[in-house]
Design an enzyme around this catalytic site. Structure first.
Site, mmCIF file in Angstrom:
data_model
loop_
_atom_site.group_PDB
_atom_site.id
_atom_site.type_symbol
_atom_site.label_atom_id
_atom_site.label_comp_id
_atom_site.label_asym_id
_atom_site.label_seq_id
_atom_site.Cartn_x
_atom_site.Cartn_y
_atom_site.Cartn_z
ATOM 1 N N GLU A 148 -7.828 41.148 -5.997
ATOM 2 C CA GLU A 148 -8.934 41.223 -5.350
ATOM 3 C C GLU A 148 -7.981 41.613 -4.004
ATOM 4 O OE1 GLU A 148 -10.932 40.124 -1.309
ATOM 5 O OE2 GLU A 148 -8.159 39.962 -1.366
ATOM 6 N N GLU A 149 -6.817 41.320 -4.169
ATOM 7 C CA GLU A 149 -5.662 42.147 -2.771
ATOM 8 C C GLU A 149 -5.391 43.596 -2.768
ATOM 9 O OE1 GLU A 149 -5.869 39.989 0.374
ATOM 10 O OE2 GLU A 149 -5.383 38.596 -0.691
ATOM 11 N N ASP A 159 -5.560 36.331 -7.183
ATOM 12 C CA ASP A 159 -4.001 36.517 -6.826
ATOM 13 C C ASP A 159 -4.357 36.614 -5.320
ATOM 14 O OD1 ASP A 159 -6.486 38.319 -6.491
ATOM 15 O OD2 ASP A 159 -5.027 40.286 -5.555
ATOM 16 N N ASP A 196 -5.327 31.411 0.300
ATOM 17 C CA ASP A 196 -6.296 32.833 0.103
ATOM 18 C C ASP A 196 -6.101 33.397 -1.464
ATOM 19 O OD1 ASP A 196 -7.859 35.348 0.009
ATOM 20 O OD2 ASP A 196 -6.624 35.727 1.474
ATOM 21 N N ASP A 211 -13.855 32.421 -0.402
ATOM 22 C CA ASP A 211 -13.206 33.538 -0.505
ATOM 23 C C ASP A 211 -13.216 33.519 1.733
ATOM 24 O OD1 ASP A 211 -10.522 34.743 -0.109
ATOM 25 O OD2 ASP A 211 -11.312 36.421 -0.471
ATOM 26 N N HIS A 229 -10.751 34.567 -6.018
ATOM 27 C CA HIS A 229 -10.025 35.211 -6.386
ATOM 28 C C HIS A 229 -8.877 34.693 -6.846
ATOM 29 C CE1 HIS A 229 -7.288 36.338 -3.376
ATOM 30 N NE2 HIS A 229 -8.495 36.309 -2.733
ATOM 31 N N HIS A 265 -2.506 35.294 4.814
ATOM 32 C CA HIS A 265 -1.766 36.496 4.956
ATOM 33 C C HIS A 265 -0.657 36.346 5.699
ATOM 34 C CE1 HIS A 265 -4.902 39.804 2.997
ATOM 35 N NE2 HIS A 265 -5.639 38.023 2.638
HETATM 36 ZN ZN LIG Z 1 -9.313 36.415 -0.088
#
Ligand SMILES: [Zn+2]
Length: 375
Positions: free
Chosen positions: A146-147, A83, A113, A170, A81, A351
């Site tokens: 995705e997030e 984003d 990520d 991922d 992904h 994150h």
């Molecule tokens: Zn991810």
């Protein structure tokens, strides 16, 4: 065959392109230009764009024709992904002095990520091309948002993406680790509507929505409901002066389960409990459910797992299949009829401001994808 410096340089380039969810345009343009210059067909998925009108890009899909003895084999999808979460703008990556990690400057996330997943795919394609290796047709899918609910993967245009087997890059860890199962996930937003009244003068004329809510909560199975199922209330909002019997209480909650029937049963329990309390006090219930994840659990007979396990065996990797309660794009691909699992990308502490790329794992993960598509 893997060019370490090139792979890391690509990763560093990608993390410096801002792409917090809904703002994937920069990465989408970068990938489109890169693959078009190599002569591949590149599509921007308008179905995903329509499904996420606030986003400024759609999924980017690249078709890589098969080569040599494997040219007619079934298509393999490689997915990552585009984003990131916040704070993800203005990332300044650097390699640590010991040469083991790529880190941010500590004021933002790094964005491994999932730019580690994108960089892996780019290096895989480069190695295949430079060495003219036999491989099946590949579809590269770079998904949006995705997030914030797997919007790109769920709304993938399967008119463009024809493959039925996919590897999402991922996950955490190193080669051998795969996420093979994920939950059903329901978001619930609702309201209890009672009746306002003066709390001192005419309390018996009112219906206290907060009292109804409290009654329902005390009768509800919450948190760990059973070994597969969880339920949590995240928000209850009721904010009135103390001299008013509170008319409306709003709430937000979630239910997850690895077993769809159990998720359904728990959803019914939650709604029934709220309704029973509303009835008991003469209040009204408004209850809205949306499902943002669909459960999947691949067993060992699934072709994608067979392919993955066989690769692990050939190369002495210890296979570990993990069932996860969070979401990955696998959930969206599975929803679209694509048999997929999630493999490690090479990042750690996703994150968080201390997020980092573990360089050795990143390279080892590229190698496992190369094995998957060439053997
Ligand atoms: Zn991810």
């Amino acid at each position: 065959m893997i060019n370490k410096d090139r792979a890391i340089a690509k990763f560093m380039e990608l993390v410096q392109i801002d792409s917090v969810s809904l703002n994937e345009r920069g990465v989408a343009d970068n990938l489109t230009a890169y693959f078009e210059a190599l002569g591949y067909e590149v599509f921007e998925d308008q179905k995903s764009r329509a499904a996420a009108p606030q986003a400024n890009a759609g999924n980017i899909i690249v078709k890589i024709p098969g080569v040599g003895t494997k040219a007619q084999d079934d298509i393999i999808i490689l997915e990552a992904h585009m984003d990131t979460v916040e704070p993800g703008n203005g990332v300044k990556p650097s390699i640590t002095e010991d040469g083991l990690y790529v880190v941010s400057d500590g004021t933002t996330i790094l964005g491994a990520d999932d730019k580690a997943g994108i960089a892996q795919i780019l290096e895989v394609e480069a190695v295949l091309r430079e060495n003219n290796l036999d491989h099946p047709p590949l579809e590269l899918v770079f998904a949006i948002s995705e997030e914030i609910g797997l919007l790109g993967a769920f709304n993938l245009d399967t008119g463009i993406v024809k493959g039925k087997m996919g590897f999402v890059l991922d996950g955490g860890g190193g080669p051998g680790t795969a996420i093979i199962g994920g939950p059903d996930y329901y978001d619930i937003v609702g309201k209890i509507i009672g009746k306002a009244s003066h709390a001192g003068v005419a309390p018996d004329q009112g219906i206290s929505s907060i009292q109804v809510m409290a009654d329902a909560i005390s009768n509800m199975k919450l948190l760990k409901v059973d070994e597969d199922t969880t339920t949590n209330i995240g928000r209850v909002i009721c904010d009135y002066p103390t001299n008013v019997v509170p008319e409306v209480t709003r709430f937000e909650m979630e239910i997850r389960s690895l077993v769809p029937e159990k998720a359904q049963k728990q959803l019914k329990h939650v709604q029934d409990t709220l309704q029973a309390s509303a009835d008991k006090f003469g209040a009204r219930l408004e209850f809205e459910v949306s499902q943002s994840l669909h459960a999947y659990h691949h067993d060992d007979s699934t072709p994608v797992i067979q392919r993955y396990k066989a690769m692990c065996e050939r190369h002495g990797l210890e296979y570990e299949g993990i069932v996860m309660r969070g979401g990955t794009d696998v959930s969206g691909l599975t929803f679209n009829g694509i048999d997929a699992i999630c493999l490690a990308a090479g990042g750690e502490y996703a994150h968080e401001l201390r997020e980092r790329l573990i360089i050795d794992e990143f390279l080892a993960n590229i190698q496992q994808v190369l094995w998957l598509v060439t053997e």
